[in-house]
Design a protein around this motif. Structure first.
Motif, PDB file in Angstrom:
ATOM      1  N   ILE A   1       0.835  -1.205   0.000  1.00  0.00           N
ATOM      2  CA  ILE A   1       0.000   0.000   0.000  1.00  0.00           C
ATOM      3  C   ILE A   1       0.868   1.252   0.000  1.00  0.00           C
ATOM      4  N   SER A   2       1.912   1.263   0.798  1.00  0.00           N
ATOM      5  CA  SER A   2       2.809   2.417   0.833  1.00  0.00           C
ATOM      6  C   SER A   2       3.487   2.631  -0.519  1.00  0.00           C
ATOM      7  N   TYR A   3       3.869   1.544  -1.153  1.00  0.00           N
ATOM      8  CA  TYR A   3       4.487   1.630  -2.478  1.00  0.00           C
ATOM      9  C   TYR A   3       3.509   2.233  -3.483  1.00  0.00           C
ATOM     10  N   LEU A   4       2.284   1.747  -3.488  1.00  0.00           N
ATOM     11  CA  LEU A   4       1.281   2.270  -4.418  1.00  0.00           C
ATOM     12  C   LEU A   4       0.990   3.745  -4.160  1.00  0.00           C
ATOM     13  N   VAL A   5       0.933   4.123  -2.882  1.00  0.00           N
ATOM     14  CA  VAL A   5       0.717   5.542  -2.544  1.00  0.00           C
ATOM     15  C   VAL A   5       1.891   6.374  -3.048  1.00  0.00           C
TER      16      VAL A   5
ATOM     17  N   PHE B   1      17.207   9.060  -7.064  1.00  0.00           N
ATOM     18  CA  PHE B   1      18.336   8.629  -7.896  1.00  0.00           C
ATOM     19  C   PHE B   1      17.860   8.043  -9.222  1.00  0.00           C
ATOM     20  N   ASN B   2      16.915   7.084  -9.145  1.00  0.00           N
ATOM     21  CA  ASN B   2      16.439   6.429 -10.364  1.00  0.00           C
ATOM     22  C   ASN B   2      15.087   5.783 -10.074  1.00  0.00           C
ATOM     23  N   LEU B   3      14.058   6.234 -10.759  1.00  0.00           N
ATOM     24  CA  LEU B   3      12.705   5.740 -10.530  1.00  0.00           C
ATOM     25  C   LEU B   3      12.574   4.260 -10.908  1.00  0.00           C
ATOM     26  N   LEU B   4      13.247   3.851 -11.970  1.00  0.00           N
ATOM     27  CA  LEU B   4      13.186   2.446 -12.381  1.00  0.00           C
ATOM     28  C   LEU B   4      13.801   1.541 -11.313  1.00  0.00           C
ATOM     29  N   TYR B   5      14.930   1.943 -10.749  1.00  0.00           N
ATOM     30  CA  TYR B   5      15.548   1.167  -9.673  1.00  0.00           C
ATOM     31  C   TYR B   5      14.648   1.110  -8.440  1.00  0.00           C
TER      32      TYR B   5
ATOM     33  N   LEU C   1      11.615  -2.176  -4.838  1.00  0.00           N
ATOM     34  CA  LEU C   1      10.403  -2.410  -4.051  1.00  0.00           C
ATOM     35  C   LEU C   1       9.644  -3.634  -4.544  1.00  0.00           C
ATOM     36  N   SER C   2       9.685  -3.900  -5.815  1.00  0.00           N
ATOM     37  CA  SER C   2       9.071  -5.129  -6.317  1.00  0.00           C
ATOM     38  C   SER C   2       9.758  -6.346  -5.716  1.00  0.00           C
ATOM     39  N   TRP C   3      11.094  -6.266  -5.655  1.00  0.00           N
ATOM     40  CA  TRP C   3      11.857  -7.346  -5.033  1.00  0.00           C
ATOM     41  C   TRP C   3      11.465  -7.530  -3.565  1.00  0.00           C
ATOM     42  N   VAL C   4      11.387  -6.440  -2.835  1.00  0.00           N
ATOM     43  CA  VAL C   4      11.028  -6.508  -1.419  1.00  0.00           C
ATOM     44  C   VAL C   4       9.630  -7.103  -1.249  1.00  0.00           C
ATOM     45  N   ILE C   5       8.696  -6.671  -2.073  1.00  0.00           N
ATOM     46  CA  ILE C   5       7.324  -7.174  -1.969  1.00  0.00           C
ATOM     47  C   ILE C   5       7.275  -8.674  -2.256  1.00  0.00           C
ATOM     48  N   VAL C   6       7.960  -9.110  -3.293  1.00  0.00           N
ATOM     49  CA  VAL C   6       7.959 -10.538  -3.631  1.00  0.00           C
ATOM     50  C   VAL C   6       8.616 -11.348  -2.516  1.00  0.00           C
ATOM     51  N   ILE C   7       9.697 -10.855  -1.952  1.00  0.00           N
ATOM     52  CA  ILE C   7      10.363 -11.563  -0.853  1.00  0.00           C
ATOM     53  C   ILE C   7       9.403 -11.741   0.319  1.00  0.00           C
ATOM     54  N   TRP C   8       8.693 -10.683   0.686  1.00  0.00           N
ATOM     55  CA  TRP C   8       7.766 -10.777   1.815  1.00  0.00           C
ATOM     56  C   TRP C   8       6.543 -11.625   1.483  1.00  0.00           C
ATOM     57  N   MET C   9       6.126 -11.633   0.231  1.00  0.00           N
ATOM     58  CA  MET C   9       5.026 -12.519  -0.161  1.00  0.00           C
ATOM     59  C   MET C   9       5.465 -13.980  -0.069  1.00  0.00           C
ATOM     60  N   LEU C  10       6.697 -14.254  -0.429  1.00  0.00           N
ATOM     61  CA  LEU C  10       7.218 -15.617  -0.309  1.00  0.00           C
ATOM     62  C   LEU C  10       7.317 -16.039   1.151  1.00  0.00           C
ATOM     63  N   LYS C  11       7.728 -15.120   2.018  1.00  0.00           N
ATOM     64  CA  LYS C  11       7.788 -15.427   3.456  1.00  0.00           C
ATOM     65  C   LYS C  11       6.398 -15.762   3.984  1.00  0.00           C
ATOM     66  N   ALA C  12       5.389 -14.997   3.547  1.00  0.00           N
ATOM     67  CA  ALA C  12       4.013 -15.276   3.962  1.00  0.00           C
ATOM     68  C   ALA C  12       3.564 -16.631   3.419  1.00  0.00           C
ATOM     69  N   SER C  13       3.964 -16.959   2.204  1.00  0.00           N
ATOM     70  CA  SER C  13       3.599 -18.247   1.603  1.00  0.00           C
ATOM     71  C   SER C  13       4.214 -19.414   2.368  1.00  0.00           C
ATOM     72  N   ILE C  14       5.433 -19.232   2.836  1.00  0.00           N
ATOM     73  CA  ILE C  14       6.072 -20.276   3.647  1.00  0.00           C
ATOM     74  C   ILE C  14       5.261 -20.522   4.918  1.00  0.00           C
ATOM     75  N   MET C  15       4.875 -19.445   5.575  1.00  0.00           N
ATOM     76  CA  MET C  15       4.093 -19.609   6.805  1.00  0.00           C
ATOM     77  C   MET C  15       2.726 -20.220   6.516  1.00  0.00           C
ATOM     78  N   TYR C  16       2.149 -19.892   5.371  1.00  0.00           N
ATOM     79  CA  TYR C  16       0.865 -20.500   5.004  1.00  0.00           C
ATOM     80  C   TYR C  16       1.027 -22.006   4.815  1.00  0.00           C
ATOM     81  N   GLN C  17       2.136 -22.432   4.239  1.00  0.00           N
ATOM     82  CA  GLN C  17       2.398 -23.860   4.078  1.00  0.00           C
ATOM     83  C   GLN C  17       2.544 -24.538   5.440  1.00  0.00           C
TER      84      GLN C  17
END
Length: 177
Positions: A30-34, A58-62, A67-83
């Motif tokens: 949500i913070s990223y989208l805002v 510095f660079n909007l693309l970076y 942030l995409s990387w961070v979001i995916v990492i945290w989604m994977l962590k949540a998926s591990i706990m769901y398993q």
């Protein structure tokens, strides 16, 4: 303490951890989208003390990439706990070696491997960006654990193979009885 009493307690703790990780992931999303669509100054406080305003300047693309990387990492962590939660739902102490439990443990090993590799990639990328003078010091908390997740993936893979063999032995014993 007997397993019948311990497992429900561990299941409750797993739910609490899963909910906490999910809230943290949702806060970052949500913070990223805002910060992208409503207020670019929000990149200074993406929630949970994550400040990537210097990266955005510095660079909007970076910024999007990191942030995409961070979001995916945290989604994977949540998926591990769901398993983990799914394992508690499927685990029967009378006959613990089932295909369902094996499947969840194997998925956890794959998710842990993915999390470790992505964390390593994000760490390497952040170190490279830091060479340009971009302050990413508070990012490390969100992409840490790369070695731990790789180690966990190896352990879970071994455990999944033990479960697979246990299923084979259990089915052989059922056929001989």
């Amino acid at each position: 303490m007997k397993a019948e009493k311990t497992l429900p307690l561990l299941q409750v703790f797993s739910w609490i951890i899963y909910i906490g990780i999910s809230i943290k992931t949702g806060t970052i999303i949500i913070s990223y989208l805002v910060s992208v669509f409503i207020n670019p100054q929000a990149s200074a406080d993406l929630g949970l003390s994550l400040d990537l305003s210097s990266l955005m300047e510095f660079n909007l693309l970076y910024y999007h990439f990191m942030l995409s990387w961070v979001i995916v990492i945290w989604m994977l962590k949540a998926s591990i706990m769901y398993q983990v939660i799914q394992i508690f739902n499927k685990l029967k102490l009378v006959q613990p070696f089932t295909e369902e439990v094996y499947s969840h443990i194997y998925k956890m090993s794959q998710l842990a491997l993915s999390t470790g590799l992505l964390s390593y990639g994000a760490y390497t990328f952040s170190r490279w960006i830091s060479k340009f003078g971009v302050d990413l010091s508070n990012l490390q908390e969100f992409i840490s654990g790369r070695a731990e997740f790789l180690f966990m993936a190896a352990i879970l893979f071994v455990i999944s193979q033990v479960f697979k063999r246990g299923i084979e032995i259990q089915s052989e014993n059922e056929l001989t009885i």
